[in-house]
Motif scaffolding. Structure first.
Motif, mmCIF file in Angstrom:
data_model
loop_
_atom_site.group_PDB
_atom_site.id
_atom_site.type_symbol
_atom_site.label_atom_id
_atom_site.label_comp_id
_atom_site.label_asym_id
_atom_site.label_seq_id
_atom_site.Cartn_x
_atom_site.Cartn_y
_atom_site.Cartn_z
ATOM 1 N N LYS A 15 0.855 -1.188 -0.188
ATOM 2 C CA LYS A 15 -0.140 -0.083 -0.035
ATOM 3 C C LYS A 15 0.912 1.286 0.018
ATOM 4 C CE LYS A 15 -3.744 2.163 2.726
ATOM 5 N NZ LYS A 15 -3.077 3.123 3.144
ATOM 6 N N TYR A 34 -4.268 5.171 -17.264
ATOM 7 C CA TYR A 34 -3.761 3.781 -17.797
ATOM 8 C C TYR A 34 -2.505 3.730 -18.007
ATOM 9 C CZ TYR A 34 -4.022 -0.166 -21.077
ATOM 10 O OH TYR A 34 -3.785 -1.373 -21.428
ATOM 11 N N VAL A 37 -0.930 2.677 -14.728
ATOM 12 C CA VAL A 37 -1.189 1.450 -14.399
ATOM 13 C C VAL A 37 -0.117 0.459 -15.144
ATOM 14 C CG1 VAL A 37 -2.828 -0.660 -14.693
ATOM 15 C CG2 VAL A 37 -3.675 1.734 -13.905
ATOM 16 N N ARG A 41 2.439 -2.086 -13.626
ATOM 17 C CA ARG A 41 2.104 -3.596 -13.678
ATOM 18 C C ARG A 41 3.490 -4.299 -13.978
ATOM 19 N NH1 ARG A 41 -1.193 -3.926 -19.357
ATOM 20 N NH2 ARG A 41 -2.917 -3.520 -18.145
ATOM 21 N N SER A 49 -4.595 -5.994 -8.000
ATOM 22 C CA SER A 49 -5.665 -5.759 -8.838
ATOM 23 C C SER A 49 -5.346 -4.141 -9.270
ATOM 24 C CB SER A 49 -6.990 -5.430 -8.024
ATOM 25 O OG SER A 49 -7.077 -6.586 -6.939
ATOM 26 N N GLU A 50 -5.475 -4.003 -10.354
ATOM 27 C CA GLU A 50 -4.951 -3.014 -11.286
ATOM 28 C C GLU A 50 -6.007 -1.738 -10.930
ATOM 29 O OE1 GLU A 50 -4.725 -3.608 -15.645
ATOM 30 O OE2 GLU A 50 -3.102 -4.789 -15.353
ATOM 31 N N GLY A 51 -7.317 -2.198 -10.413
ATOM 32 C CA GLY A 51 -8.236 -1.214 -10.187
ATOM 33 C C GLY A 51 -7.872 -0.340 -8.904
ATOM 34 N N THR A 52 -6.880 -0.794 -8.047
ATOM 35 C CA THR A 52 -6.792 -0.202 -7.101
ATOM 36 C C THR A 52 -5.891 1.040 -7.114
ATOM 37 O OG1 THR A 52 -4.586 -1.493 -6.735
ATOM 38 C CG2 THR A 52 -6.532 -2.304 -5.419
ATOM 39 N N TYR A 54 -6.750 3.527 -9.246
ATOM 40 C CA TYR A 54 -7.647 4.722 -9.618
ATOM 41 C C TYR A 54 -7.989 5.177 -8.153
ATOM 42 C CZ TYR A 54 -7.069 3.335 -14.356
ATOM 43 O OH TYR A 54 -6.727 2.973 -15.713
ATOM 44 N N PRO A 55 -8.513 4.451 -7.233
ATOM 45 C CA PRO A 55 -9.056 5.088 -5.749
ATOM 46 C C PRO A 55 -7.753 5.908 -4.990
ATOM 47 C CG PRO A 55 -9.815 2.985 -6.192
ATOM 48 C CD PRO A 55 -9.003 3.153 -7.205
ATOM 49 N N SER A 58 -7.437 9.072 -6.994
ATOM 50 C CA SER A 58 -8.340 10.088 -6.511
ATOM 51 C C SER A 58 -8.383 10.529 -5.050
ATOM 52 C CB SER A 58 -9.889 9.307 -6.650
ATOM 53 O OG SER A 58 -10.760 10.172 -5.983
ATOM 54 N N ARG A 59 -7.679 9.556 -4.361
ATOM 55 C CA ARG A 59 -7.449 10.017 -2.997
ATOM 56 C C ARG A 59 -6.302 11.063 -2.841
ATOM 57 N NH1 ARG A 59 -4.484 7.115 0.512
ATOM 58 N NH2 ARG A 59 -5.026 5.404 -0.644
ATOM 59 N N LYS A 61 -5.706 13.120 -5.036
ATOM 60 C CA LYS A 61 -5.952 14.399 -5.687
ATOM 61 C C LYS A 61 -6.906 15.314 -4.775
ATOM 62 C CE LYS A 61 -9.164 16.318 -9.524
ATOM 63 N NZ LYS A 61 -10.089 15.585 -10.536
ATOM 64 N N ARG A 62 -7.779 14.332 -4.027
ATOM 65 C CA ARG A 62 -8.582 15.126 -2.839
ATOM 66 C C ARG A 62 -7.673 15.719 -1.773
ATOM 67 N NH1 ARG A 62 -14.330 12.368 -0.860
ATOM 68 N NH2 ARG A 62 -15.219 13.310 -2.813
ATOM 69 N N TYR A 82 -2.340 13.292 -14.974
ATOM 70 C CA TYR A 82 -2.061 13.745 -13.496
ATOM 71 C C TYR A 82 -0.714 14.429 -13.455
ATOM 72 C CZ TYR A 82 -5.925 10.516 -12.345
ATOM 73 O OH TYR A 82 -6.955 10.118 -12.188
ATOM 74 N N LEU B 65 -8.402 -6.009 -13.451
ATOM 75 C CA LEU B 65 -8.852 -4.913 -12.675
ATOM 76 C C LEU B 65 -9.035 -5.354 -11.273
ATOM 77 C CD1 LEU B 65 -10.906 -2.611 -14.868
ATOM 78 C CD2 LEU B 65 -9.075 -1.845 -13.933
ATOM 79 N N TRP B 71 -10.462 -2.719 -3.913
ATOM 80 C CA TRP B 71 -9.881 -1.667 -4.240
ATOM 81 C C TRP B 71 -9.390 -0.788 -3.059
ATOM 82 C CZ3 TRP B 71 -13.166 -0.231 -9.207
ATOM 83 C CH2 TRP B 71 -13.030 -1.102 -10.144
#
Lengths: 127, 271
Positions: A15, A34, A37, A41, A49-52, A54-55, A58-59, A61-62, A82, B65, B71
């Protein structure tokens, strides 16, 4: 039990390292999601998980460490790029210094252990 | 977005709705933005694939993904989201703990009128087959099942707040009956106290002491019996505590009979 300990340990380590890699990647040049990622990879074991990714973006950025902007792409729809903010620049500088110090000290502990073992072995062996 | 076969489109819709559900409860991220990033990612991955995109091609992208539930780290989810996730996907020990507490709460909700004093009458409620009693018994059984899964009391952590209430609602009345039944019976069948009421208290204490000696003896031979009945509260019960119980029983007998005898002789002398 041993496997679950290892899984838990790698999860926790991954993490923090993932955030470090993302910020360093964006620091060097502007990138779209992308693309980040695809680069990450290649590091084996870093992304489960590649999807991790994006959150995390986003975080970041916030929290004001990165900012985004849209740019036309010759290959398709506009892409969201970005870029590090000044706050992000400062943060990644601190994170890299910290990481360097930790890895140096960890290495020295590991090497020190090896030296100790070698000395012990030499002391035991005849001649 | 590229054209997909019907099955692939259904799969994608389901996946995105799962992603939305996972992300909307996470306070630290912009769920809509992440969803749009995921869409863009899928679209980029599917570039160069002939339309309509088949389910197999889409599935390969979704597999990389990963599941949207992975996630977001658990600590970034809201507490109720974590609760639902634990209920749906485990781990089993947390799932059982939540179910036990849920049943426990329901046992109060179904009571007419709410019998909050059920702590002392829970066995009566259970034996009489009331809805509250049935839910109490169910929550107790699930709590015990959770204890079997967790095994080590030190690993209970926050789960004890979910498991302990249903257990205590059964353990406390059981303990009262187990350790104090001579007193309870004495109250019901009190022919001695009718004849000589002044000796009643002493004999009651002595009866209790005698019973505690019997219990102490049984638990000294089989300490695991008490540990099993009152898990996890009696996990550290050993022979030493059983002997202590017998000693207390002996002291109660001496005090009870001694006190009664003293009263009896004082009365005889005064007559």
């Amino acid at each position: 039990m041993i496997n679950s300990f290892f899984d838990n340990w790698t999860n926790q380590l991954r993490k923090g390292v993932l955030e470090l890699c993302i910020l360093n990647d964006i620091r060097n040049r502007k990138m779209y999601g992308y693309e980040i990622v695809r680069r990450l990879r290649k590091i084996e074991g870093l992304i489960i998980s590649e999807g991790t990714i994006y959150p995390i973006l986003s975080r970041l950025k916030r929290q004001g460490l990165v900012k985004t902007y849209m740019q036309e792409s010759p290959e398709g729809p506009p892409r969201k790029y970005y870029k590090l903010t000044q706050q992000g620049e400062d943060m990644i500088g601190r994170m890299n210094t910290y990481w360097q110090a930790i890895t140096n000290q960890t290495d020295s502990i590991k090497k020190g252990k090896k030296h100790e073992e070698l000395n012990r072995y030499r002391a035991k062996s005849p001649g | 977005m590229k054209n997909l076969t019907d099955t692939a489109q259904n799969r994608l819709d389901k996946y995105l709705s799962q992603a939305r559900a996972s992300l909307h409860t996470c306070t630290g991220v912009d769920a809509d933005e992440v969803e749009s990033d995921i869409r863009a990612h899928i679209e980029t991955e599917l570039e160069g694939i002939d339309e309509p995109v088949s389910l197999d091609n889409l599935e390969a992208v979704l597999e990389r993904l990963g599941s949207p539930t992975q996630w977001v780290p658990e600590e970034e989810n809201s507490w109720w989201r974590n609760m639902i996730l634990r209920l749906r996907t485990g781990p089993e020990d947390w799932r059982l703990a939540y179910i036990a507490f849920g049943l426990f709460i329901v046992s109060f909700l179904v009571a007419k009128p709410p019998t909050w004093f059920a702590i002392v009458v829970s066995p009566v409620l259970i034996l009489s087959g009331t809805a509250q009693g049935i839910f109490l018994l169910a929550s107790f059984c699930v709590s015990r099942a959770a204890l079997v899964v967790i095994a080590n009391r030190d690993e209970l952590g926050g789960r004890k707040w979910l498991i302990y209430p249903p257990l205590l609602f059964i353990y406390i009345p059981v303990a009262i009956v187990l350790f104090g039944w001579p007193t309870l019976l004495y109250k019901i069948n009190n022919s001695v106290t009718e004849q000589r009421p002044e000796l009643a208290e002493g004999l009651r204490v002595a009866a209790m002491g005698l019973w505690w000696i019997v219990l102490g003896l049984v638990f000294c031979i089989r300490p695991s019996l008490l540990r099993m009945i009152f898990r996890p509260f009696a996990d550290k019960f050993k022979h030493k505590e059983a002997v202590l119980l017998m000693i207390i029983g002996l002291v109660l007998i001496i005090l009870g009979i001694g006190g009664s005898a003293l009263i009896y002789f004082q009365q005889t002398q005064s007559q």
